[in-house]
Design a protein around this motif. Structure first.
Motif, short mmCIF file in Angstrom:
data_model
loop_
_atom_site.label_atom_id
_atom_site.label_comp_id
_atom_site.label_asym_id
_atom_site.label_seq_id
_atom_site.Cartn_x
_atom_site.Cartn_y
_atom_site.Cartn_z
N VAL A 28 18.34 18.17 53.88
CA VAL A 28 19.61 18.89 53.67
C VAL A 28 19.38 20.39 53.80
O VAL A 28 20.17 21.08 54.46
CB VAL A 28 20.22 18.53 52.29
CG1 VAL A 28 21.37 19.46 51.94
CG2 VAL A 28 20.68 17.07 52.30
N SER A 29 18.30 20.92 53.24
CA SER A 29 18.12 22.37 53.35
C SER A 29 17.79 22.76 54.80
O SER A 29 18.25 23.80 55.27
CB SER A 29 17.12 22.92 52.34
OG SER A 29 15.88 22.39 52.55
N PHE A 30 17.06 21.93 55.52
CA PHE A 30 16.80 22.22 56.93
C PHE A 30 18.10 22.21 57.74
O PHE A 30 18.36 23.12 58.55
CB PHE A 30 15.80 21.22 57.53
CG PHE A 30 15.71 21.33 59.03
CD1 PHE A 30 15.22 22.47 59.63
CD2 PHE A 30 16.14 20.28 59.84
CE1 PHE A 30 15.16 22.58 61.02
CE2 PHE A 30 16.09 20.39 61.22
CZ PHE A 30 15.60 21.54 61.81
N MET A 31 18.93 21.22 57.52
CA MET A 31 20.15 21.07 58.33
C MET A 31 21.17 22.17 58.05
O MET A 31 22.10 22.38 58.84
CB MET A 31 20.78 19.69 58.12
CG MET A 31 19.96 18.55 58.72
SD MET A 31 19.72 18.67 60.51
CE MET A 31 21.38 18.29 61.09
N THR A 32 21.01 22.87 56.92
CA THR A 32 21.91 23.99 56.59
C THR A 32 21.23 25.34 56.84
O THR A 32 21.78 26.38 56.49
CB THR A 32 22.37 23.91 55.13
OG1 THR A 32 21.22 23.87 54.28
CG2 THR A 32 23.22 22.68 54.87
N SER A 33 20.04 25.33 57.44
CA SER A 33 19.26 26.57 57.60
C SER A 33 19.71 27.43 58.78
O SER A 33 19.25 28.56 58.93
CB SER A 33 17.77 26.23 57.76
OG SER A 33 17.54 25.58 59.00
N GLY A 34 20.59 26.89 59.61
CA GLY A 34 21.07 27.65 60.77
C GLY A 34 22.15 26.85 61.45
O GLY A 34 22.49 25.74 61.03
N PRO A 35 22.71 27.40 62.54
CA PRO A 35 23.78 26.70 63.24
C PRO A 35 23.30 25.40 63.86
O PRO A 35 22.12 25.28 64.23
CB PRO A 35 24.20 27.67 64.33
CG PRO A 35 23.44 28.92 64.14
CD PRO A 35 22.39 28.71 63.12
N VAL A 36 24.22 24.47 63.98
CA VAL A 36 23.98 23.23 64.72
C VAL A 36 25.09 23.10 65.75
O VAL A 36 26.12 23.77 65.66
CB VAL A 36 23.96 21.98 63.80
CG1 VAL A 36 22.88 22.10 62.74
CG2 VAL A 36 25.32 21.73 63.17
N LYS A 44 28.01 25.92 61.25
CA LYS A 44 26.96 25.99 60.23
C LYS A 44 27.37 25.00 59.16
O LYS A 44 28.43 25.14 58.53
CB LYS A 44 26.87 27.41 59.68
CG LYS A 44 25.76 27.59 58.67
CD LYS A 44 24.87 28.78 59.04
CE LYS A 44 23.63 28.88 58.16
NZ LYS A 44 23.87 28.89 56.73
N LEU A 45 26.59 23.95 58.98
CA LEU A 45 26.95 22.92 58.00
C LEU A 45 26.86 23.50 56.59
O LEU A 45 25.94 24.24 56.27
CB LEU A 45 25.98 21.74 58.10
CG LEU A 45 25.97 20.94 59.40
CD1 LEU A 45 24.96 19.79 59.30
CD2 LEU A 45 27.35 20.39 59.73
N THR A 46 27.82 23.12 55.75
CA THR A 46 27.71 23.45 54.33
C THR A 46 26.77 22.43 53.70
O THR A 46 26.50 21.36 54.27
CB THR A 46 29.08 23.35 53.65
OG1 THR A 46 29.51 21.98 53.71
CG2 THR A 46 30.11 24.26 54.30
N GLU A 47 26.30 22.76 52.50
CA GLU A 47 25.42 21.82 51.79
C GLU A 47 26.16 20.50 51.56
O GLU A 47 25.58 19.42 51.72
CB GLU A 47 24.97 22.44 50.47
CG GLU A 47 23.86 21.64 49.83
CD GLU A 47 23.40 22.23 48.51
OE1 GLU A 47 23.47 23.46 48.32
OE2 GLU A 47 22.96 21.43 47.66
N ALA A 48 27.44 20.60 51.22
CA ALA A 48 28.22 19.38 50.97
C ALA A 48 28.33 18.52 52.22
O ALA A 48 28.20 17.29 52.15
CB ALA A 48 29.61 19.76 50.45
N GLN A 49 28.55 19.16 53.36
CA GLN A 49 28.64 18.41 54.63
C GLN A 49 27.32 17.71 54.95
O GLN A 49 27.29 16.56 55.37
CB GLN A 49 29.00 19.35 55.79
CG GLN A 49 30.47 19.66 55.93
CD GLN A 49 30.69 20.65 57.07
OE1 GLN A 49 30.06 21.70 57.15
NE2 GLN A 49 31.59 20.30 57.97
N ALA A 50 26.21 18.45 54.80
CA ALA A 50 24.90 17.88 55.14
C ALA A 50 24.54 16.75 54.19
O ALA A 50 24.02 15.70 54.61
CB ALA A 50 23.83 18.98 55.10
N LYS A 51 24.85 16.92 52.92
CA LYS A 51 24.57 15.87 51.93
C LYS A 51 25.35 14.61 52.24
O LYS A 51 24.82 13.50 52.18
CB LYS A 51 24.93 16.35 50.52
CG LYS A 51 23.88 17.22 49.89
CD LYS A 51 24.23 17.52 48.44
CE LYS A 51 23.03 18.10 47.72
NZ LYS A 51 23.42 18.71 46.43
#
Ligand code: RTP
Ligand code: MG
Length: 140
Positions: free
Chosen positions: A64-72, A41-48
């Motif tokens: 960023v909010s989509f990419m942190t909305s669930g597991p990848v 699960k990406l953190t906001e910092a990782q996705a940003k």
């Protein structure tokens, strides 16, 4: 033809719908080997950081909010011309424009929830792989 490595993400819309296997099958059927894989699960910092190049774009915050909305599932793919081959099997960013048979044509829900990421150049592939995997975690 050059053996290459590229970086792939199976995005939250796909993991949510249990499409990890179906997406991976498309990649493997295209001749790409999964040489590293991890569900996170990406953190906001990782996705940003990952999408830093798009920081000034209007869709950045939603992305960023989509990419942190669930597991990848983050993966390293290896094969001949892996970078271009992966982009080809992914299909166009907007699934409405994606060629039939591509991952995005078959699975994407929208331009935002478009199921997969793939590196767009050799330079970015190296940078993105290094953000998630150490060399000893990649088994070619
Ligand atoms: P990706 O980086 O995720 O592999 O996708 P891509 O190269 O095909 O597209 P890119 O231009 O790098 O954009 C990154 C992600 O941002 C979202 N996006 N939304 N609303 C829009 O106009 C727009 N444009 C791009 C997409 O989810 C895209 O995958
Ligand atoms: Mg991109």
């Amino acid at each position: 033809m050059a053996m290459e490595r590229t970086f792939s993400i199976i995005k939250p819309d796909a993991t949510r719908r249990n499409l990890t296997g179906a997406v991976t099958k498309k990649l493997e059927d295209a001749g790409l080997s999964v040489v590293a894989s991890r569900r996170v699960k990406l953190t906001e910092a990782q996705a940003k950081k990952f999408y830093e190049v798009h920081a000034e774009r209007p869709f950045y915050n939603d992305l960023v909010s989509f990419m942190t909305s669930g597991p990848v599932v983050v993966q390293v793919l290896e094969g001949e011309n892996a970078i271009a081959k992966n982009r080809e099997v992914m299909g166009a960013t907007n699934p409405a424009d994606a060629d039939a048979g591509t991952i995005r044509a078959e699975f994407a829900e929208s331009i935002d929830a478009n199921s997969v990421h793939g590196s767009d150049s050799a330079e970015n592939a190296q940078i993105e792989i290094a953000q998630f995997f150490t060399e000893d975690e990649i088994v070619g």
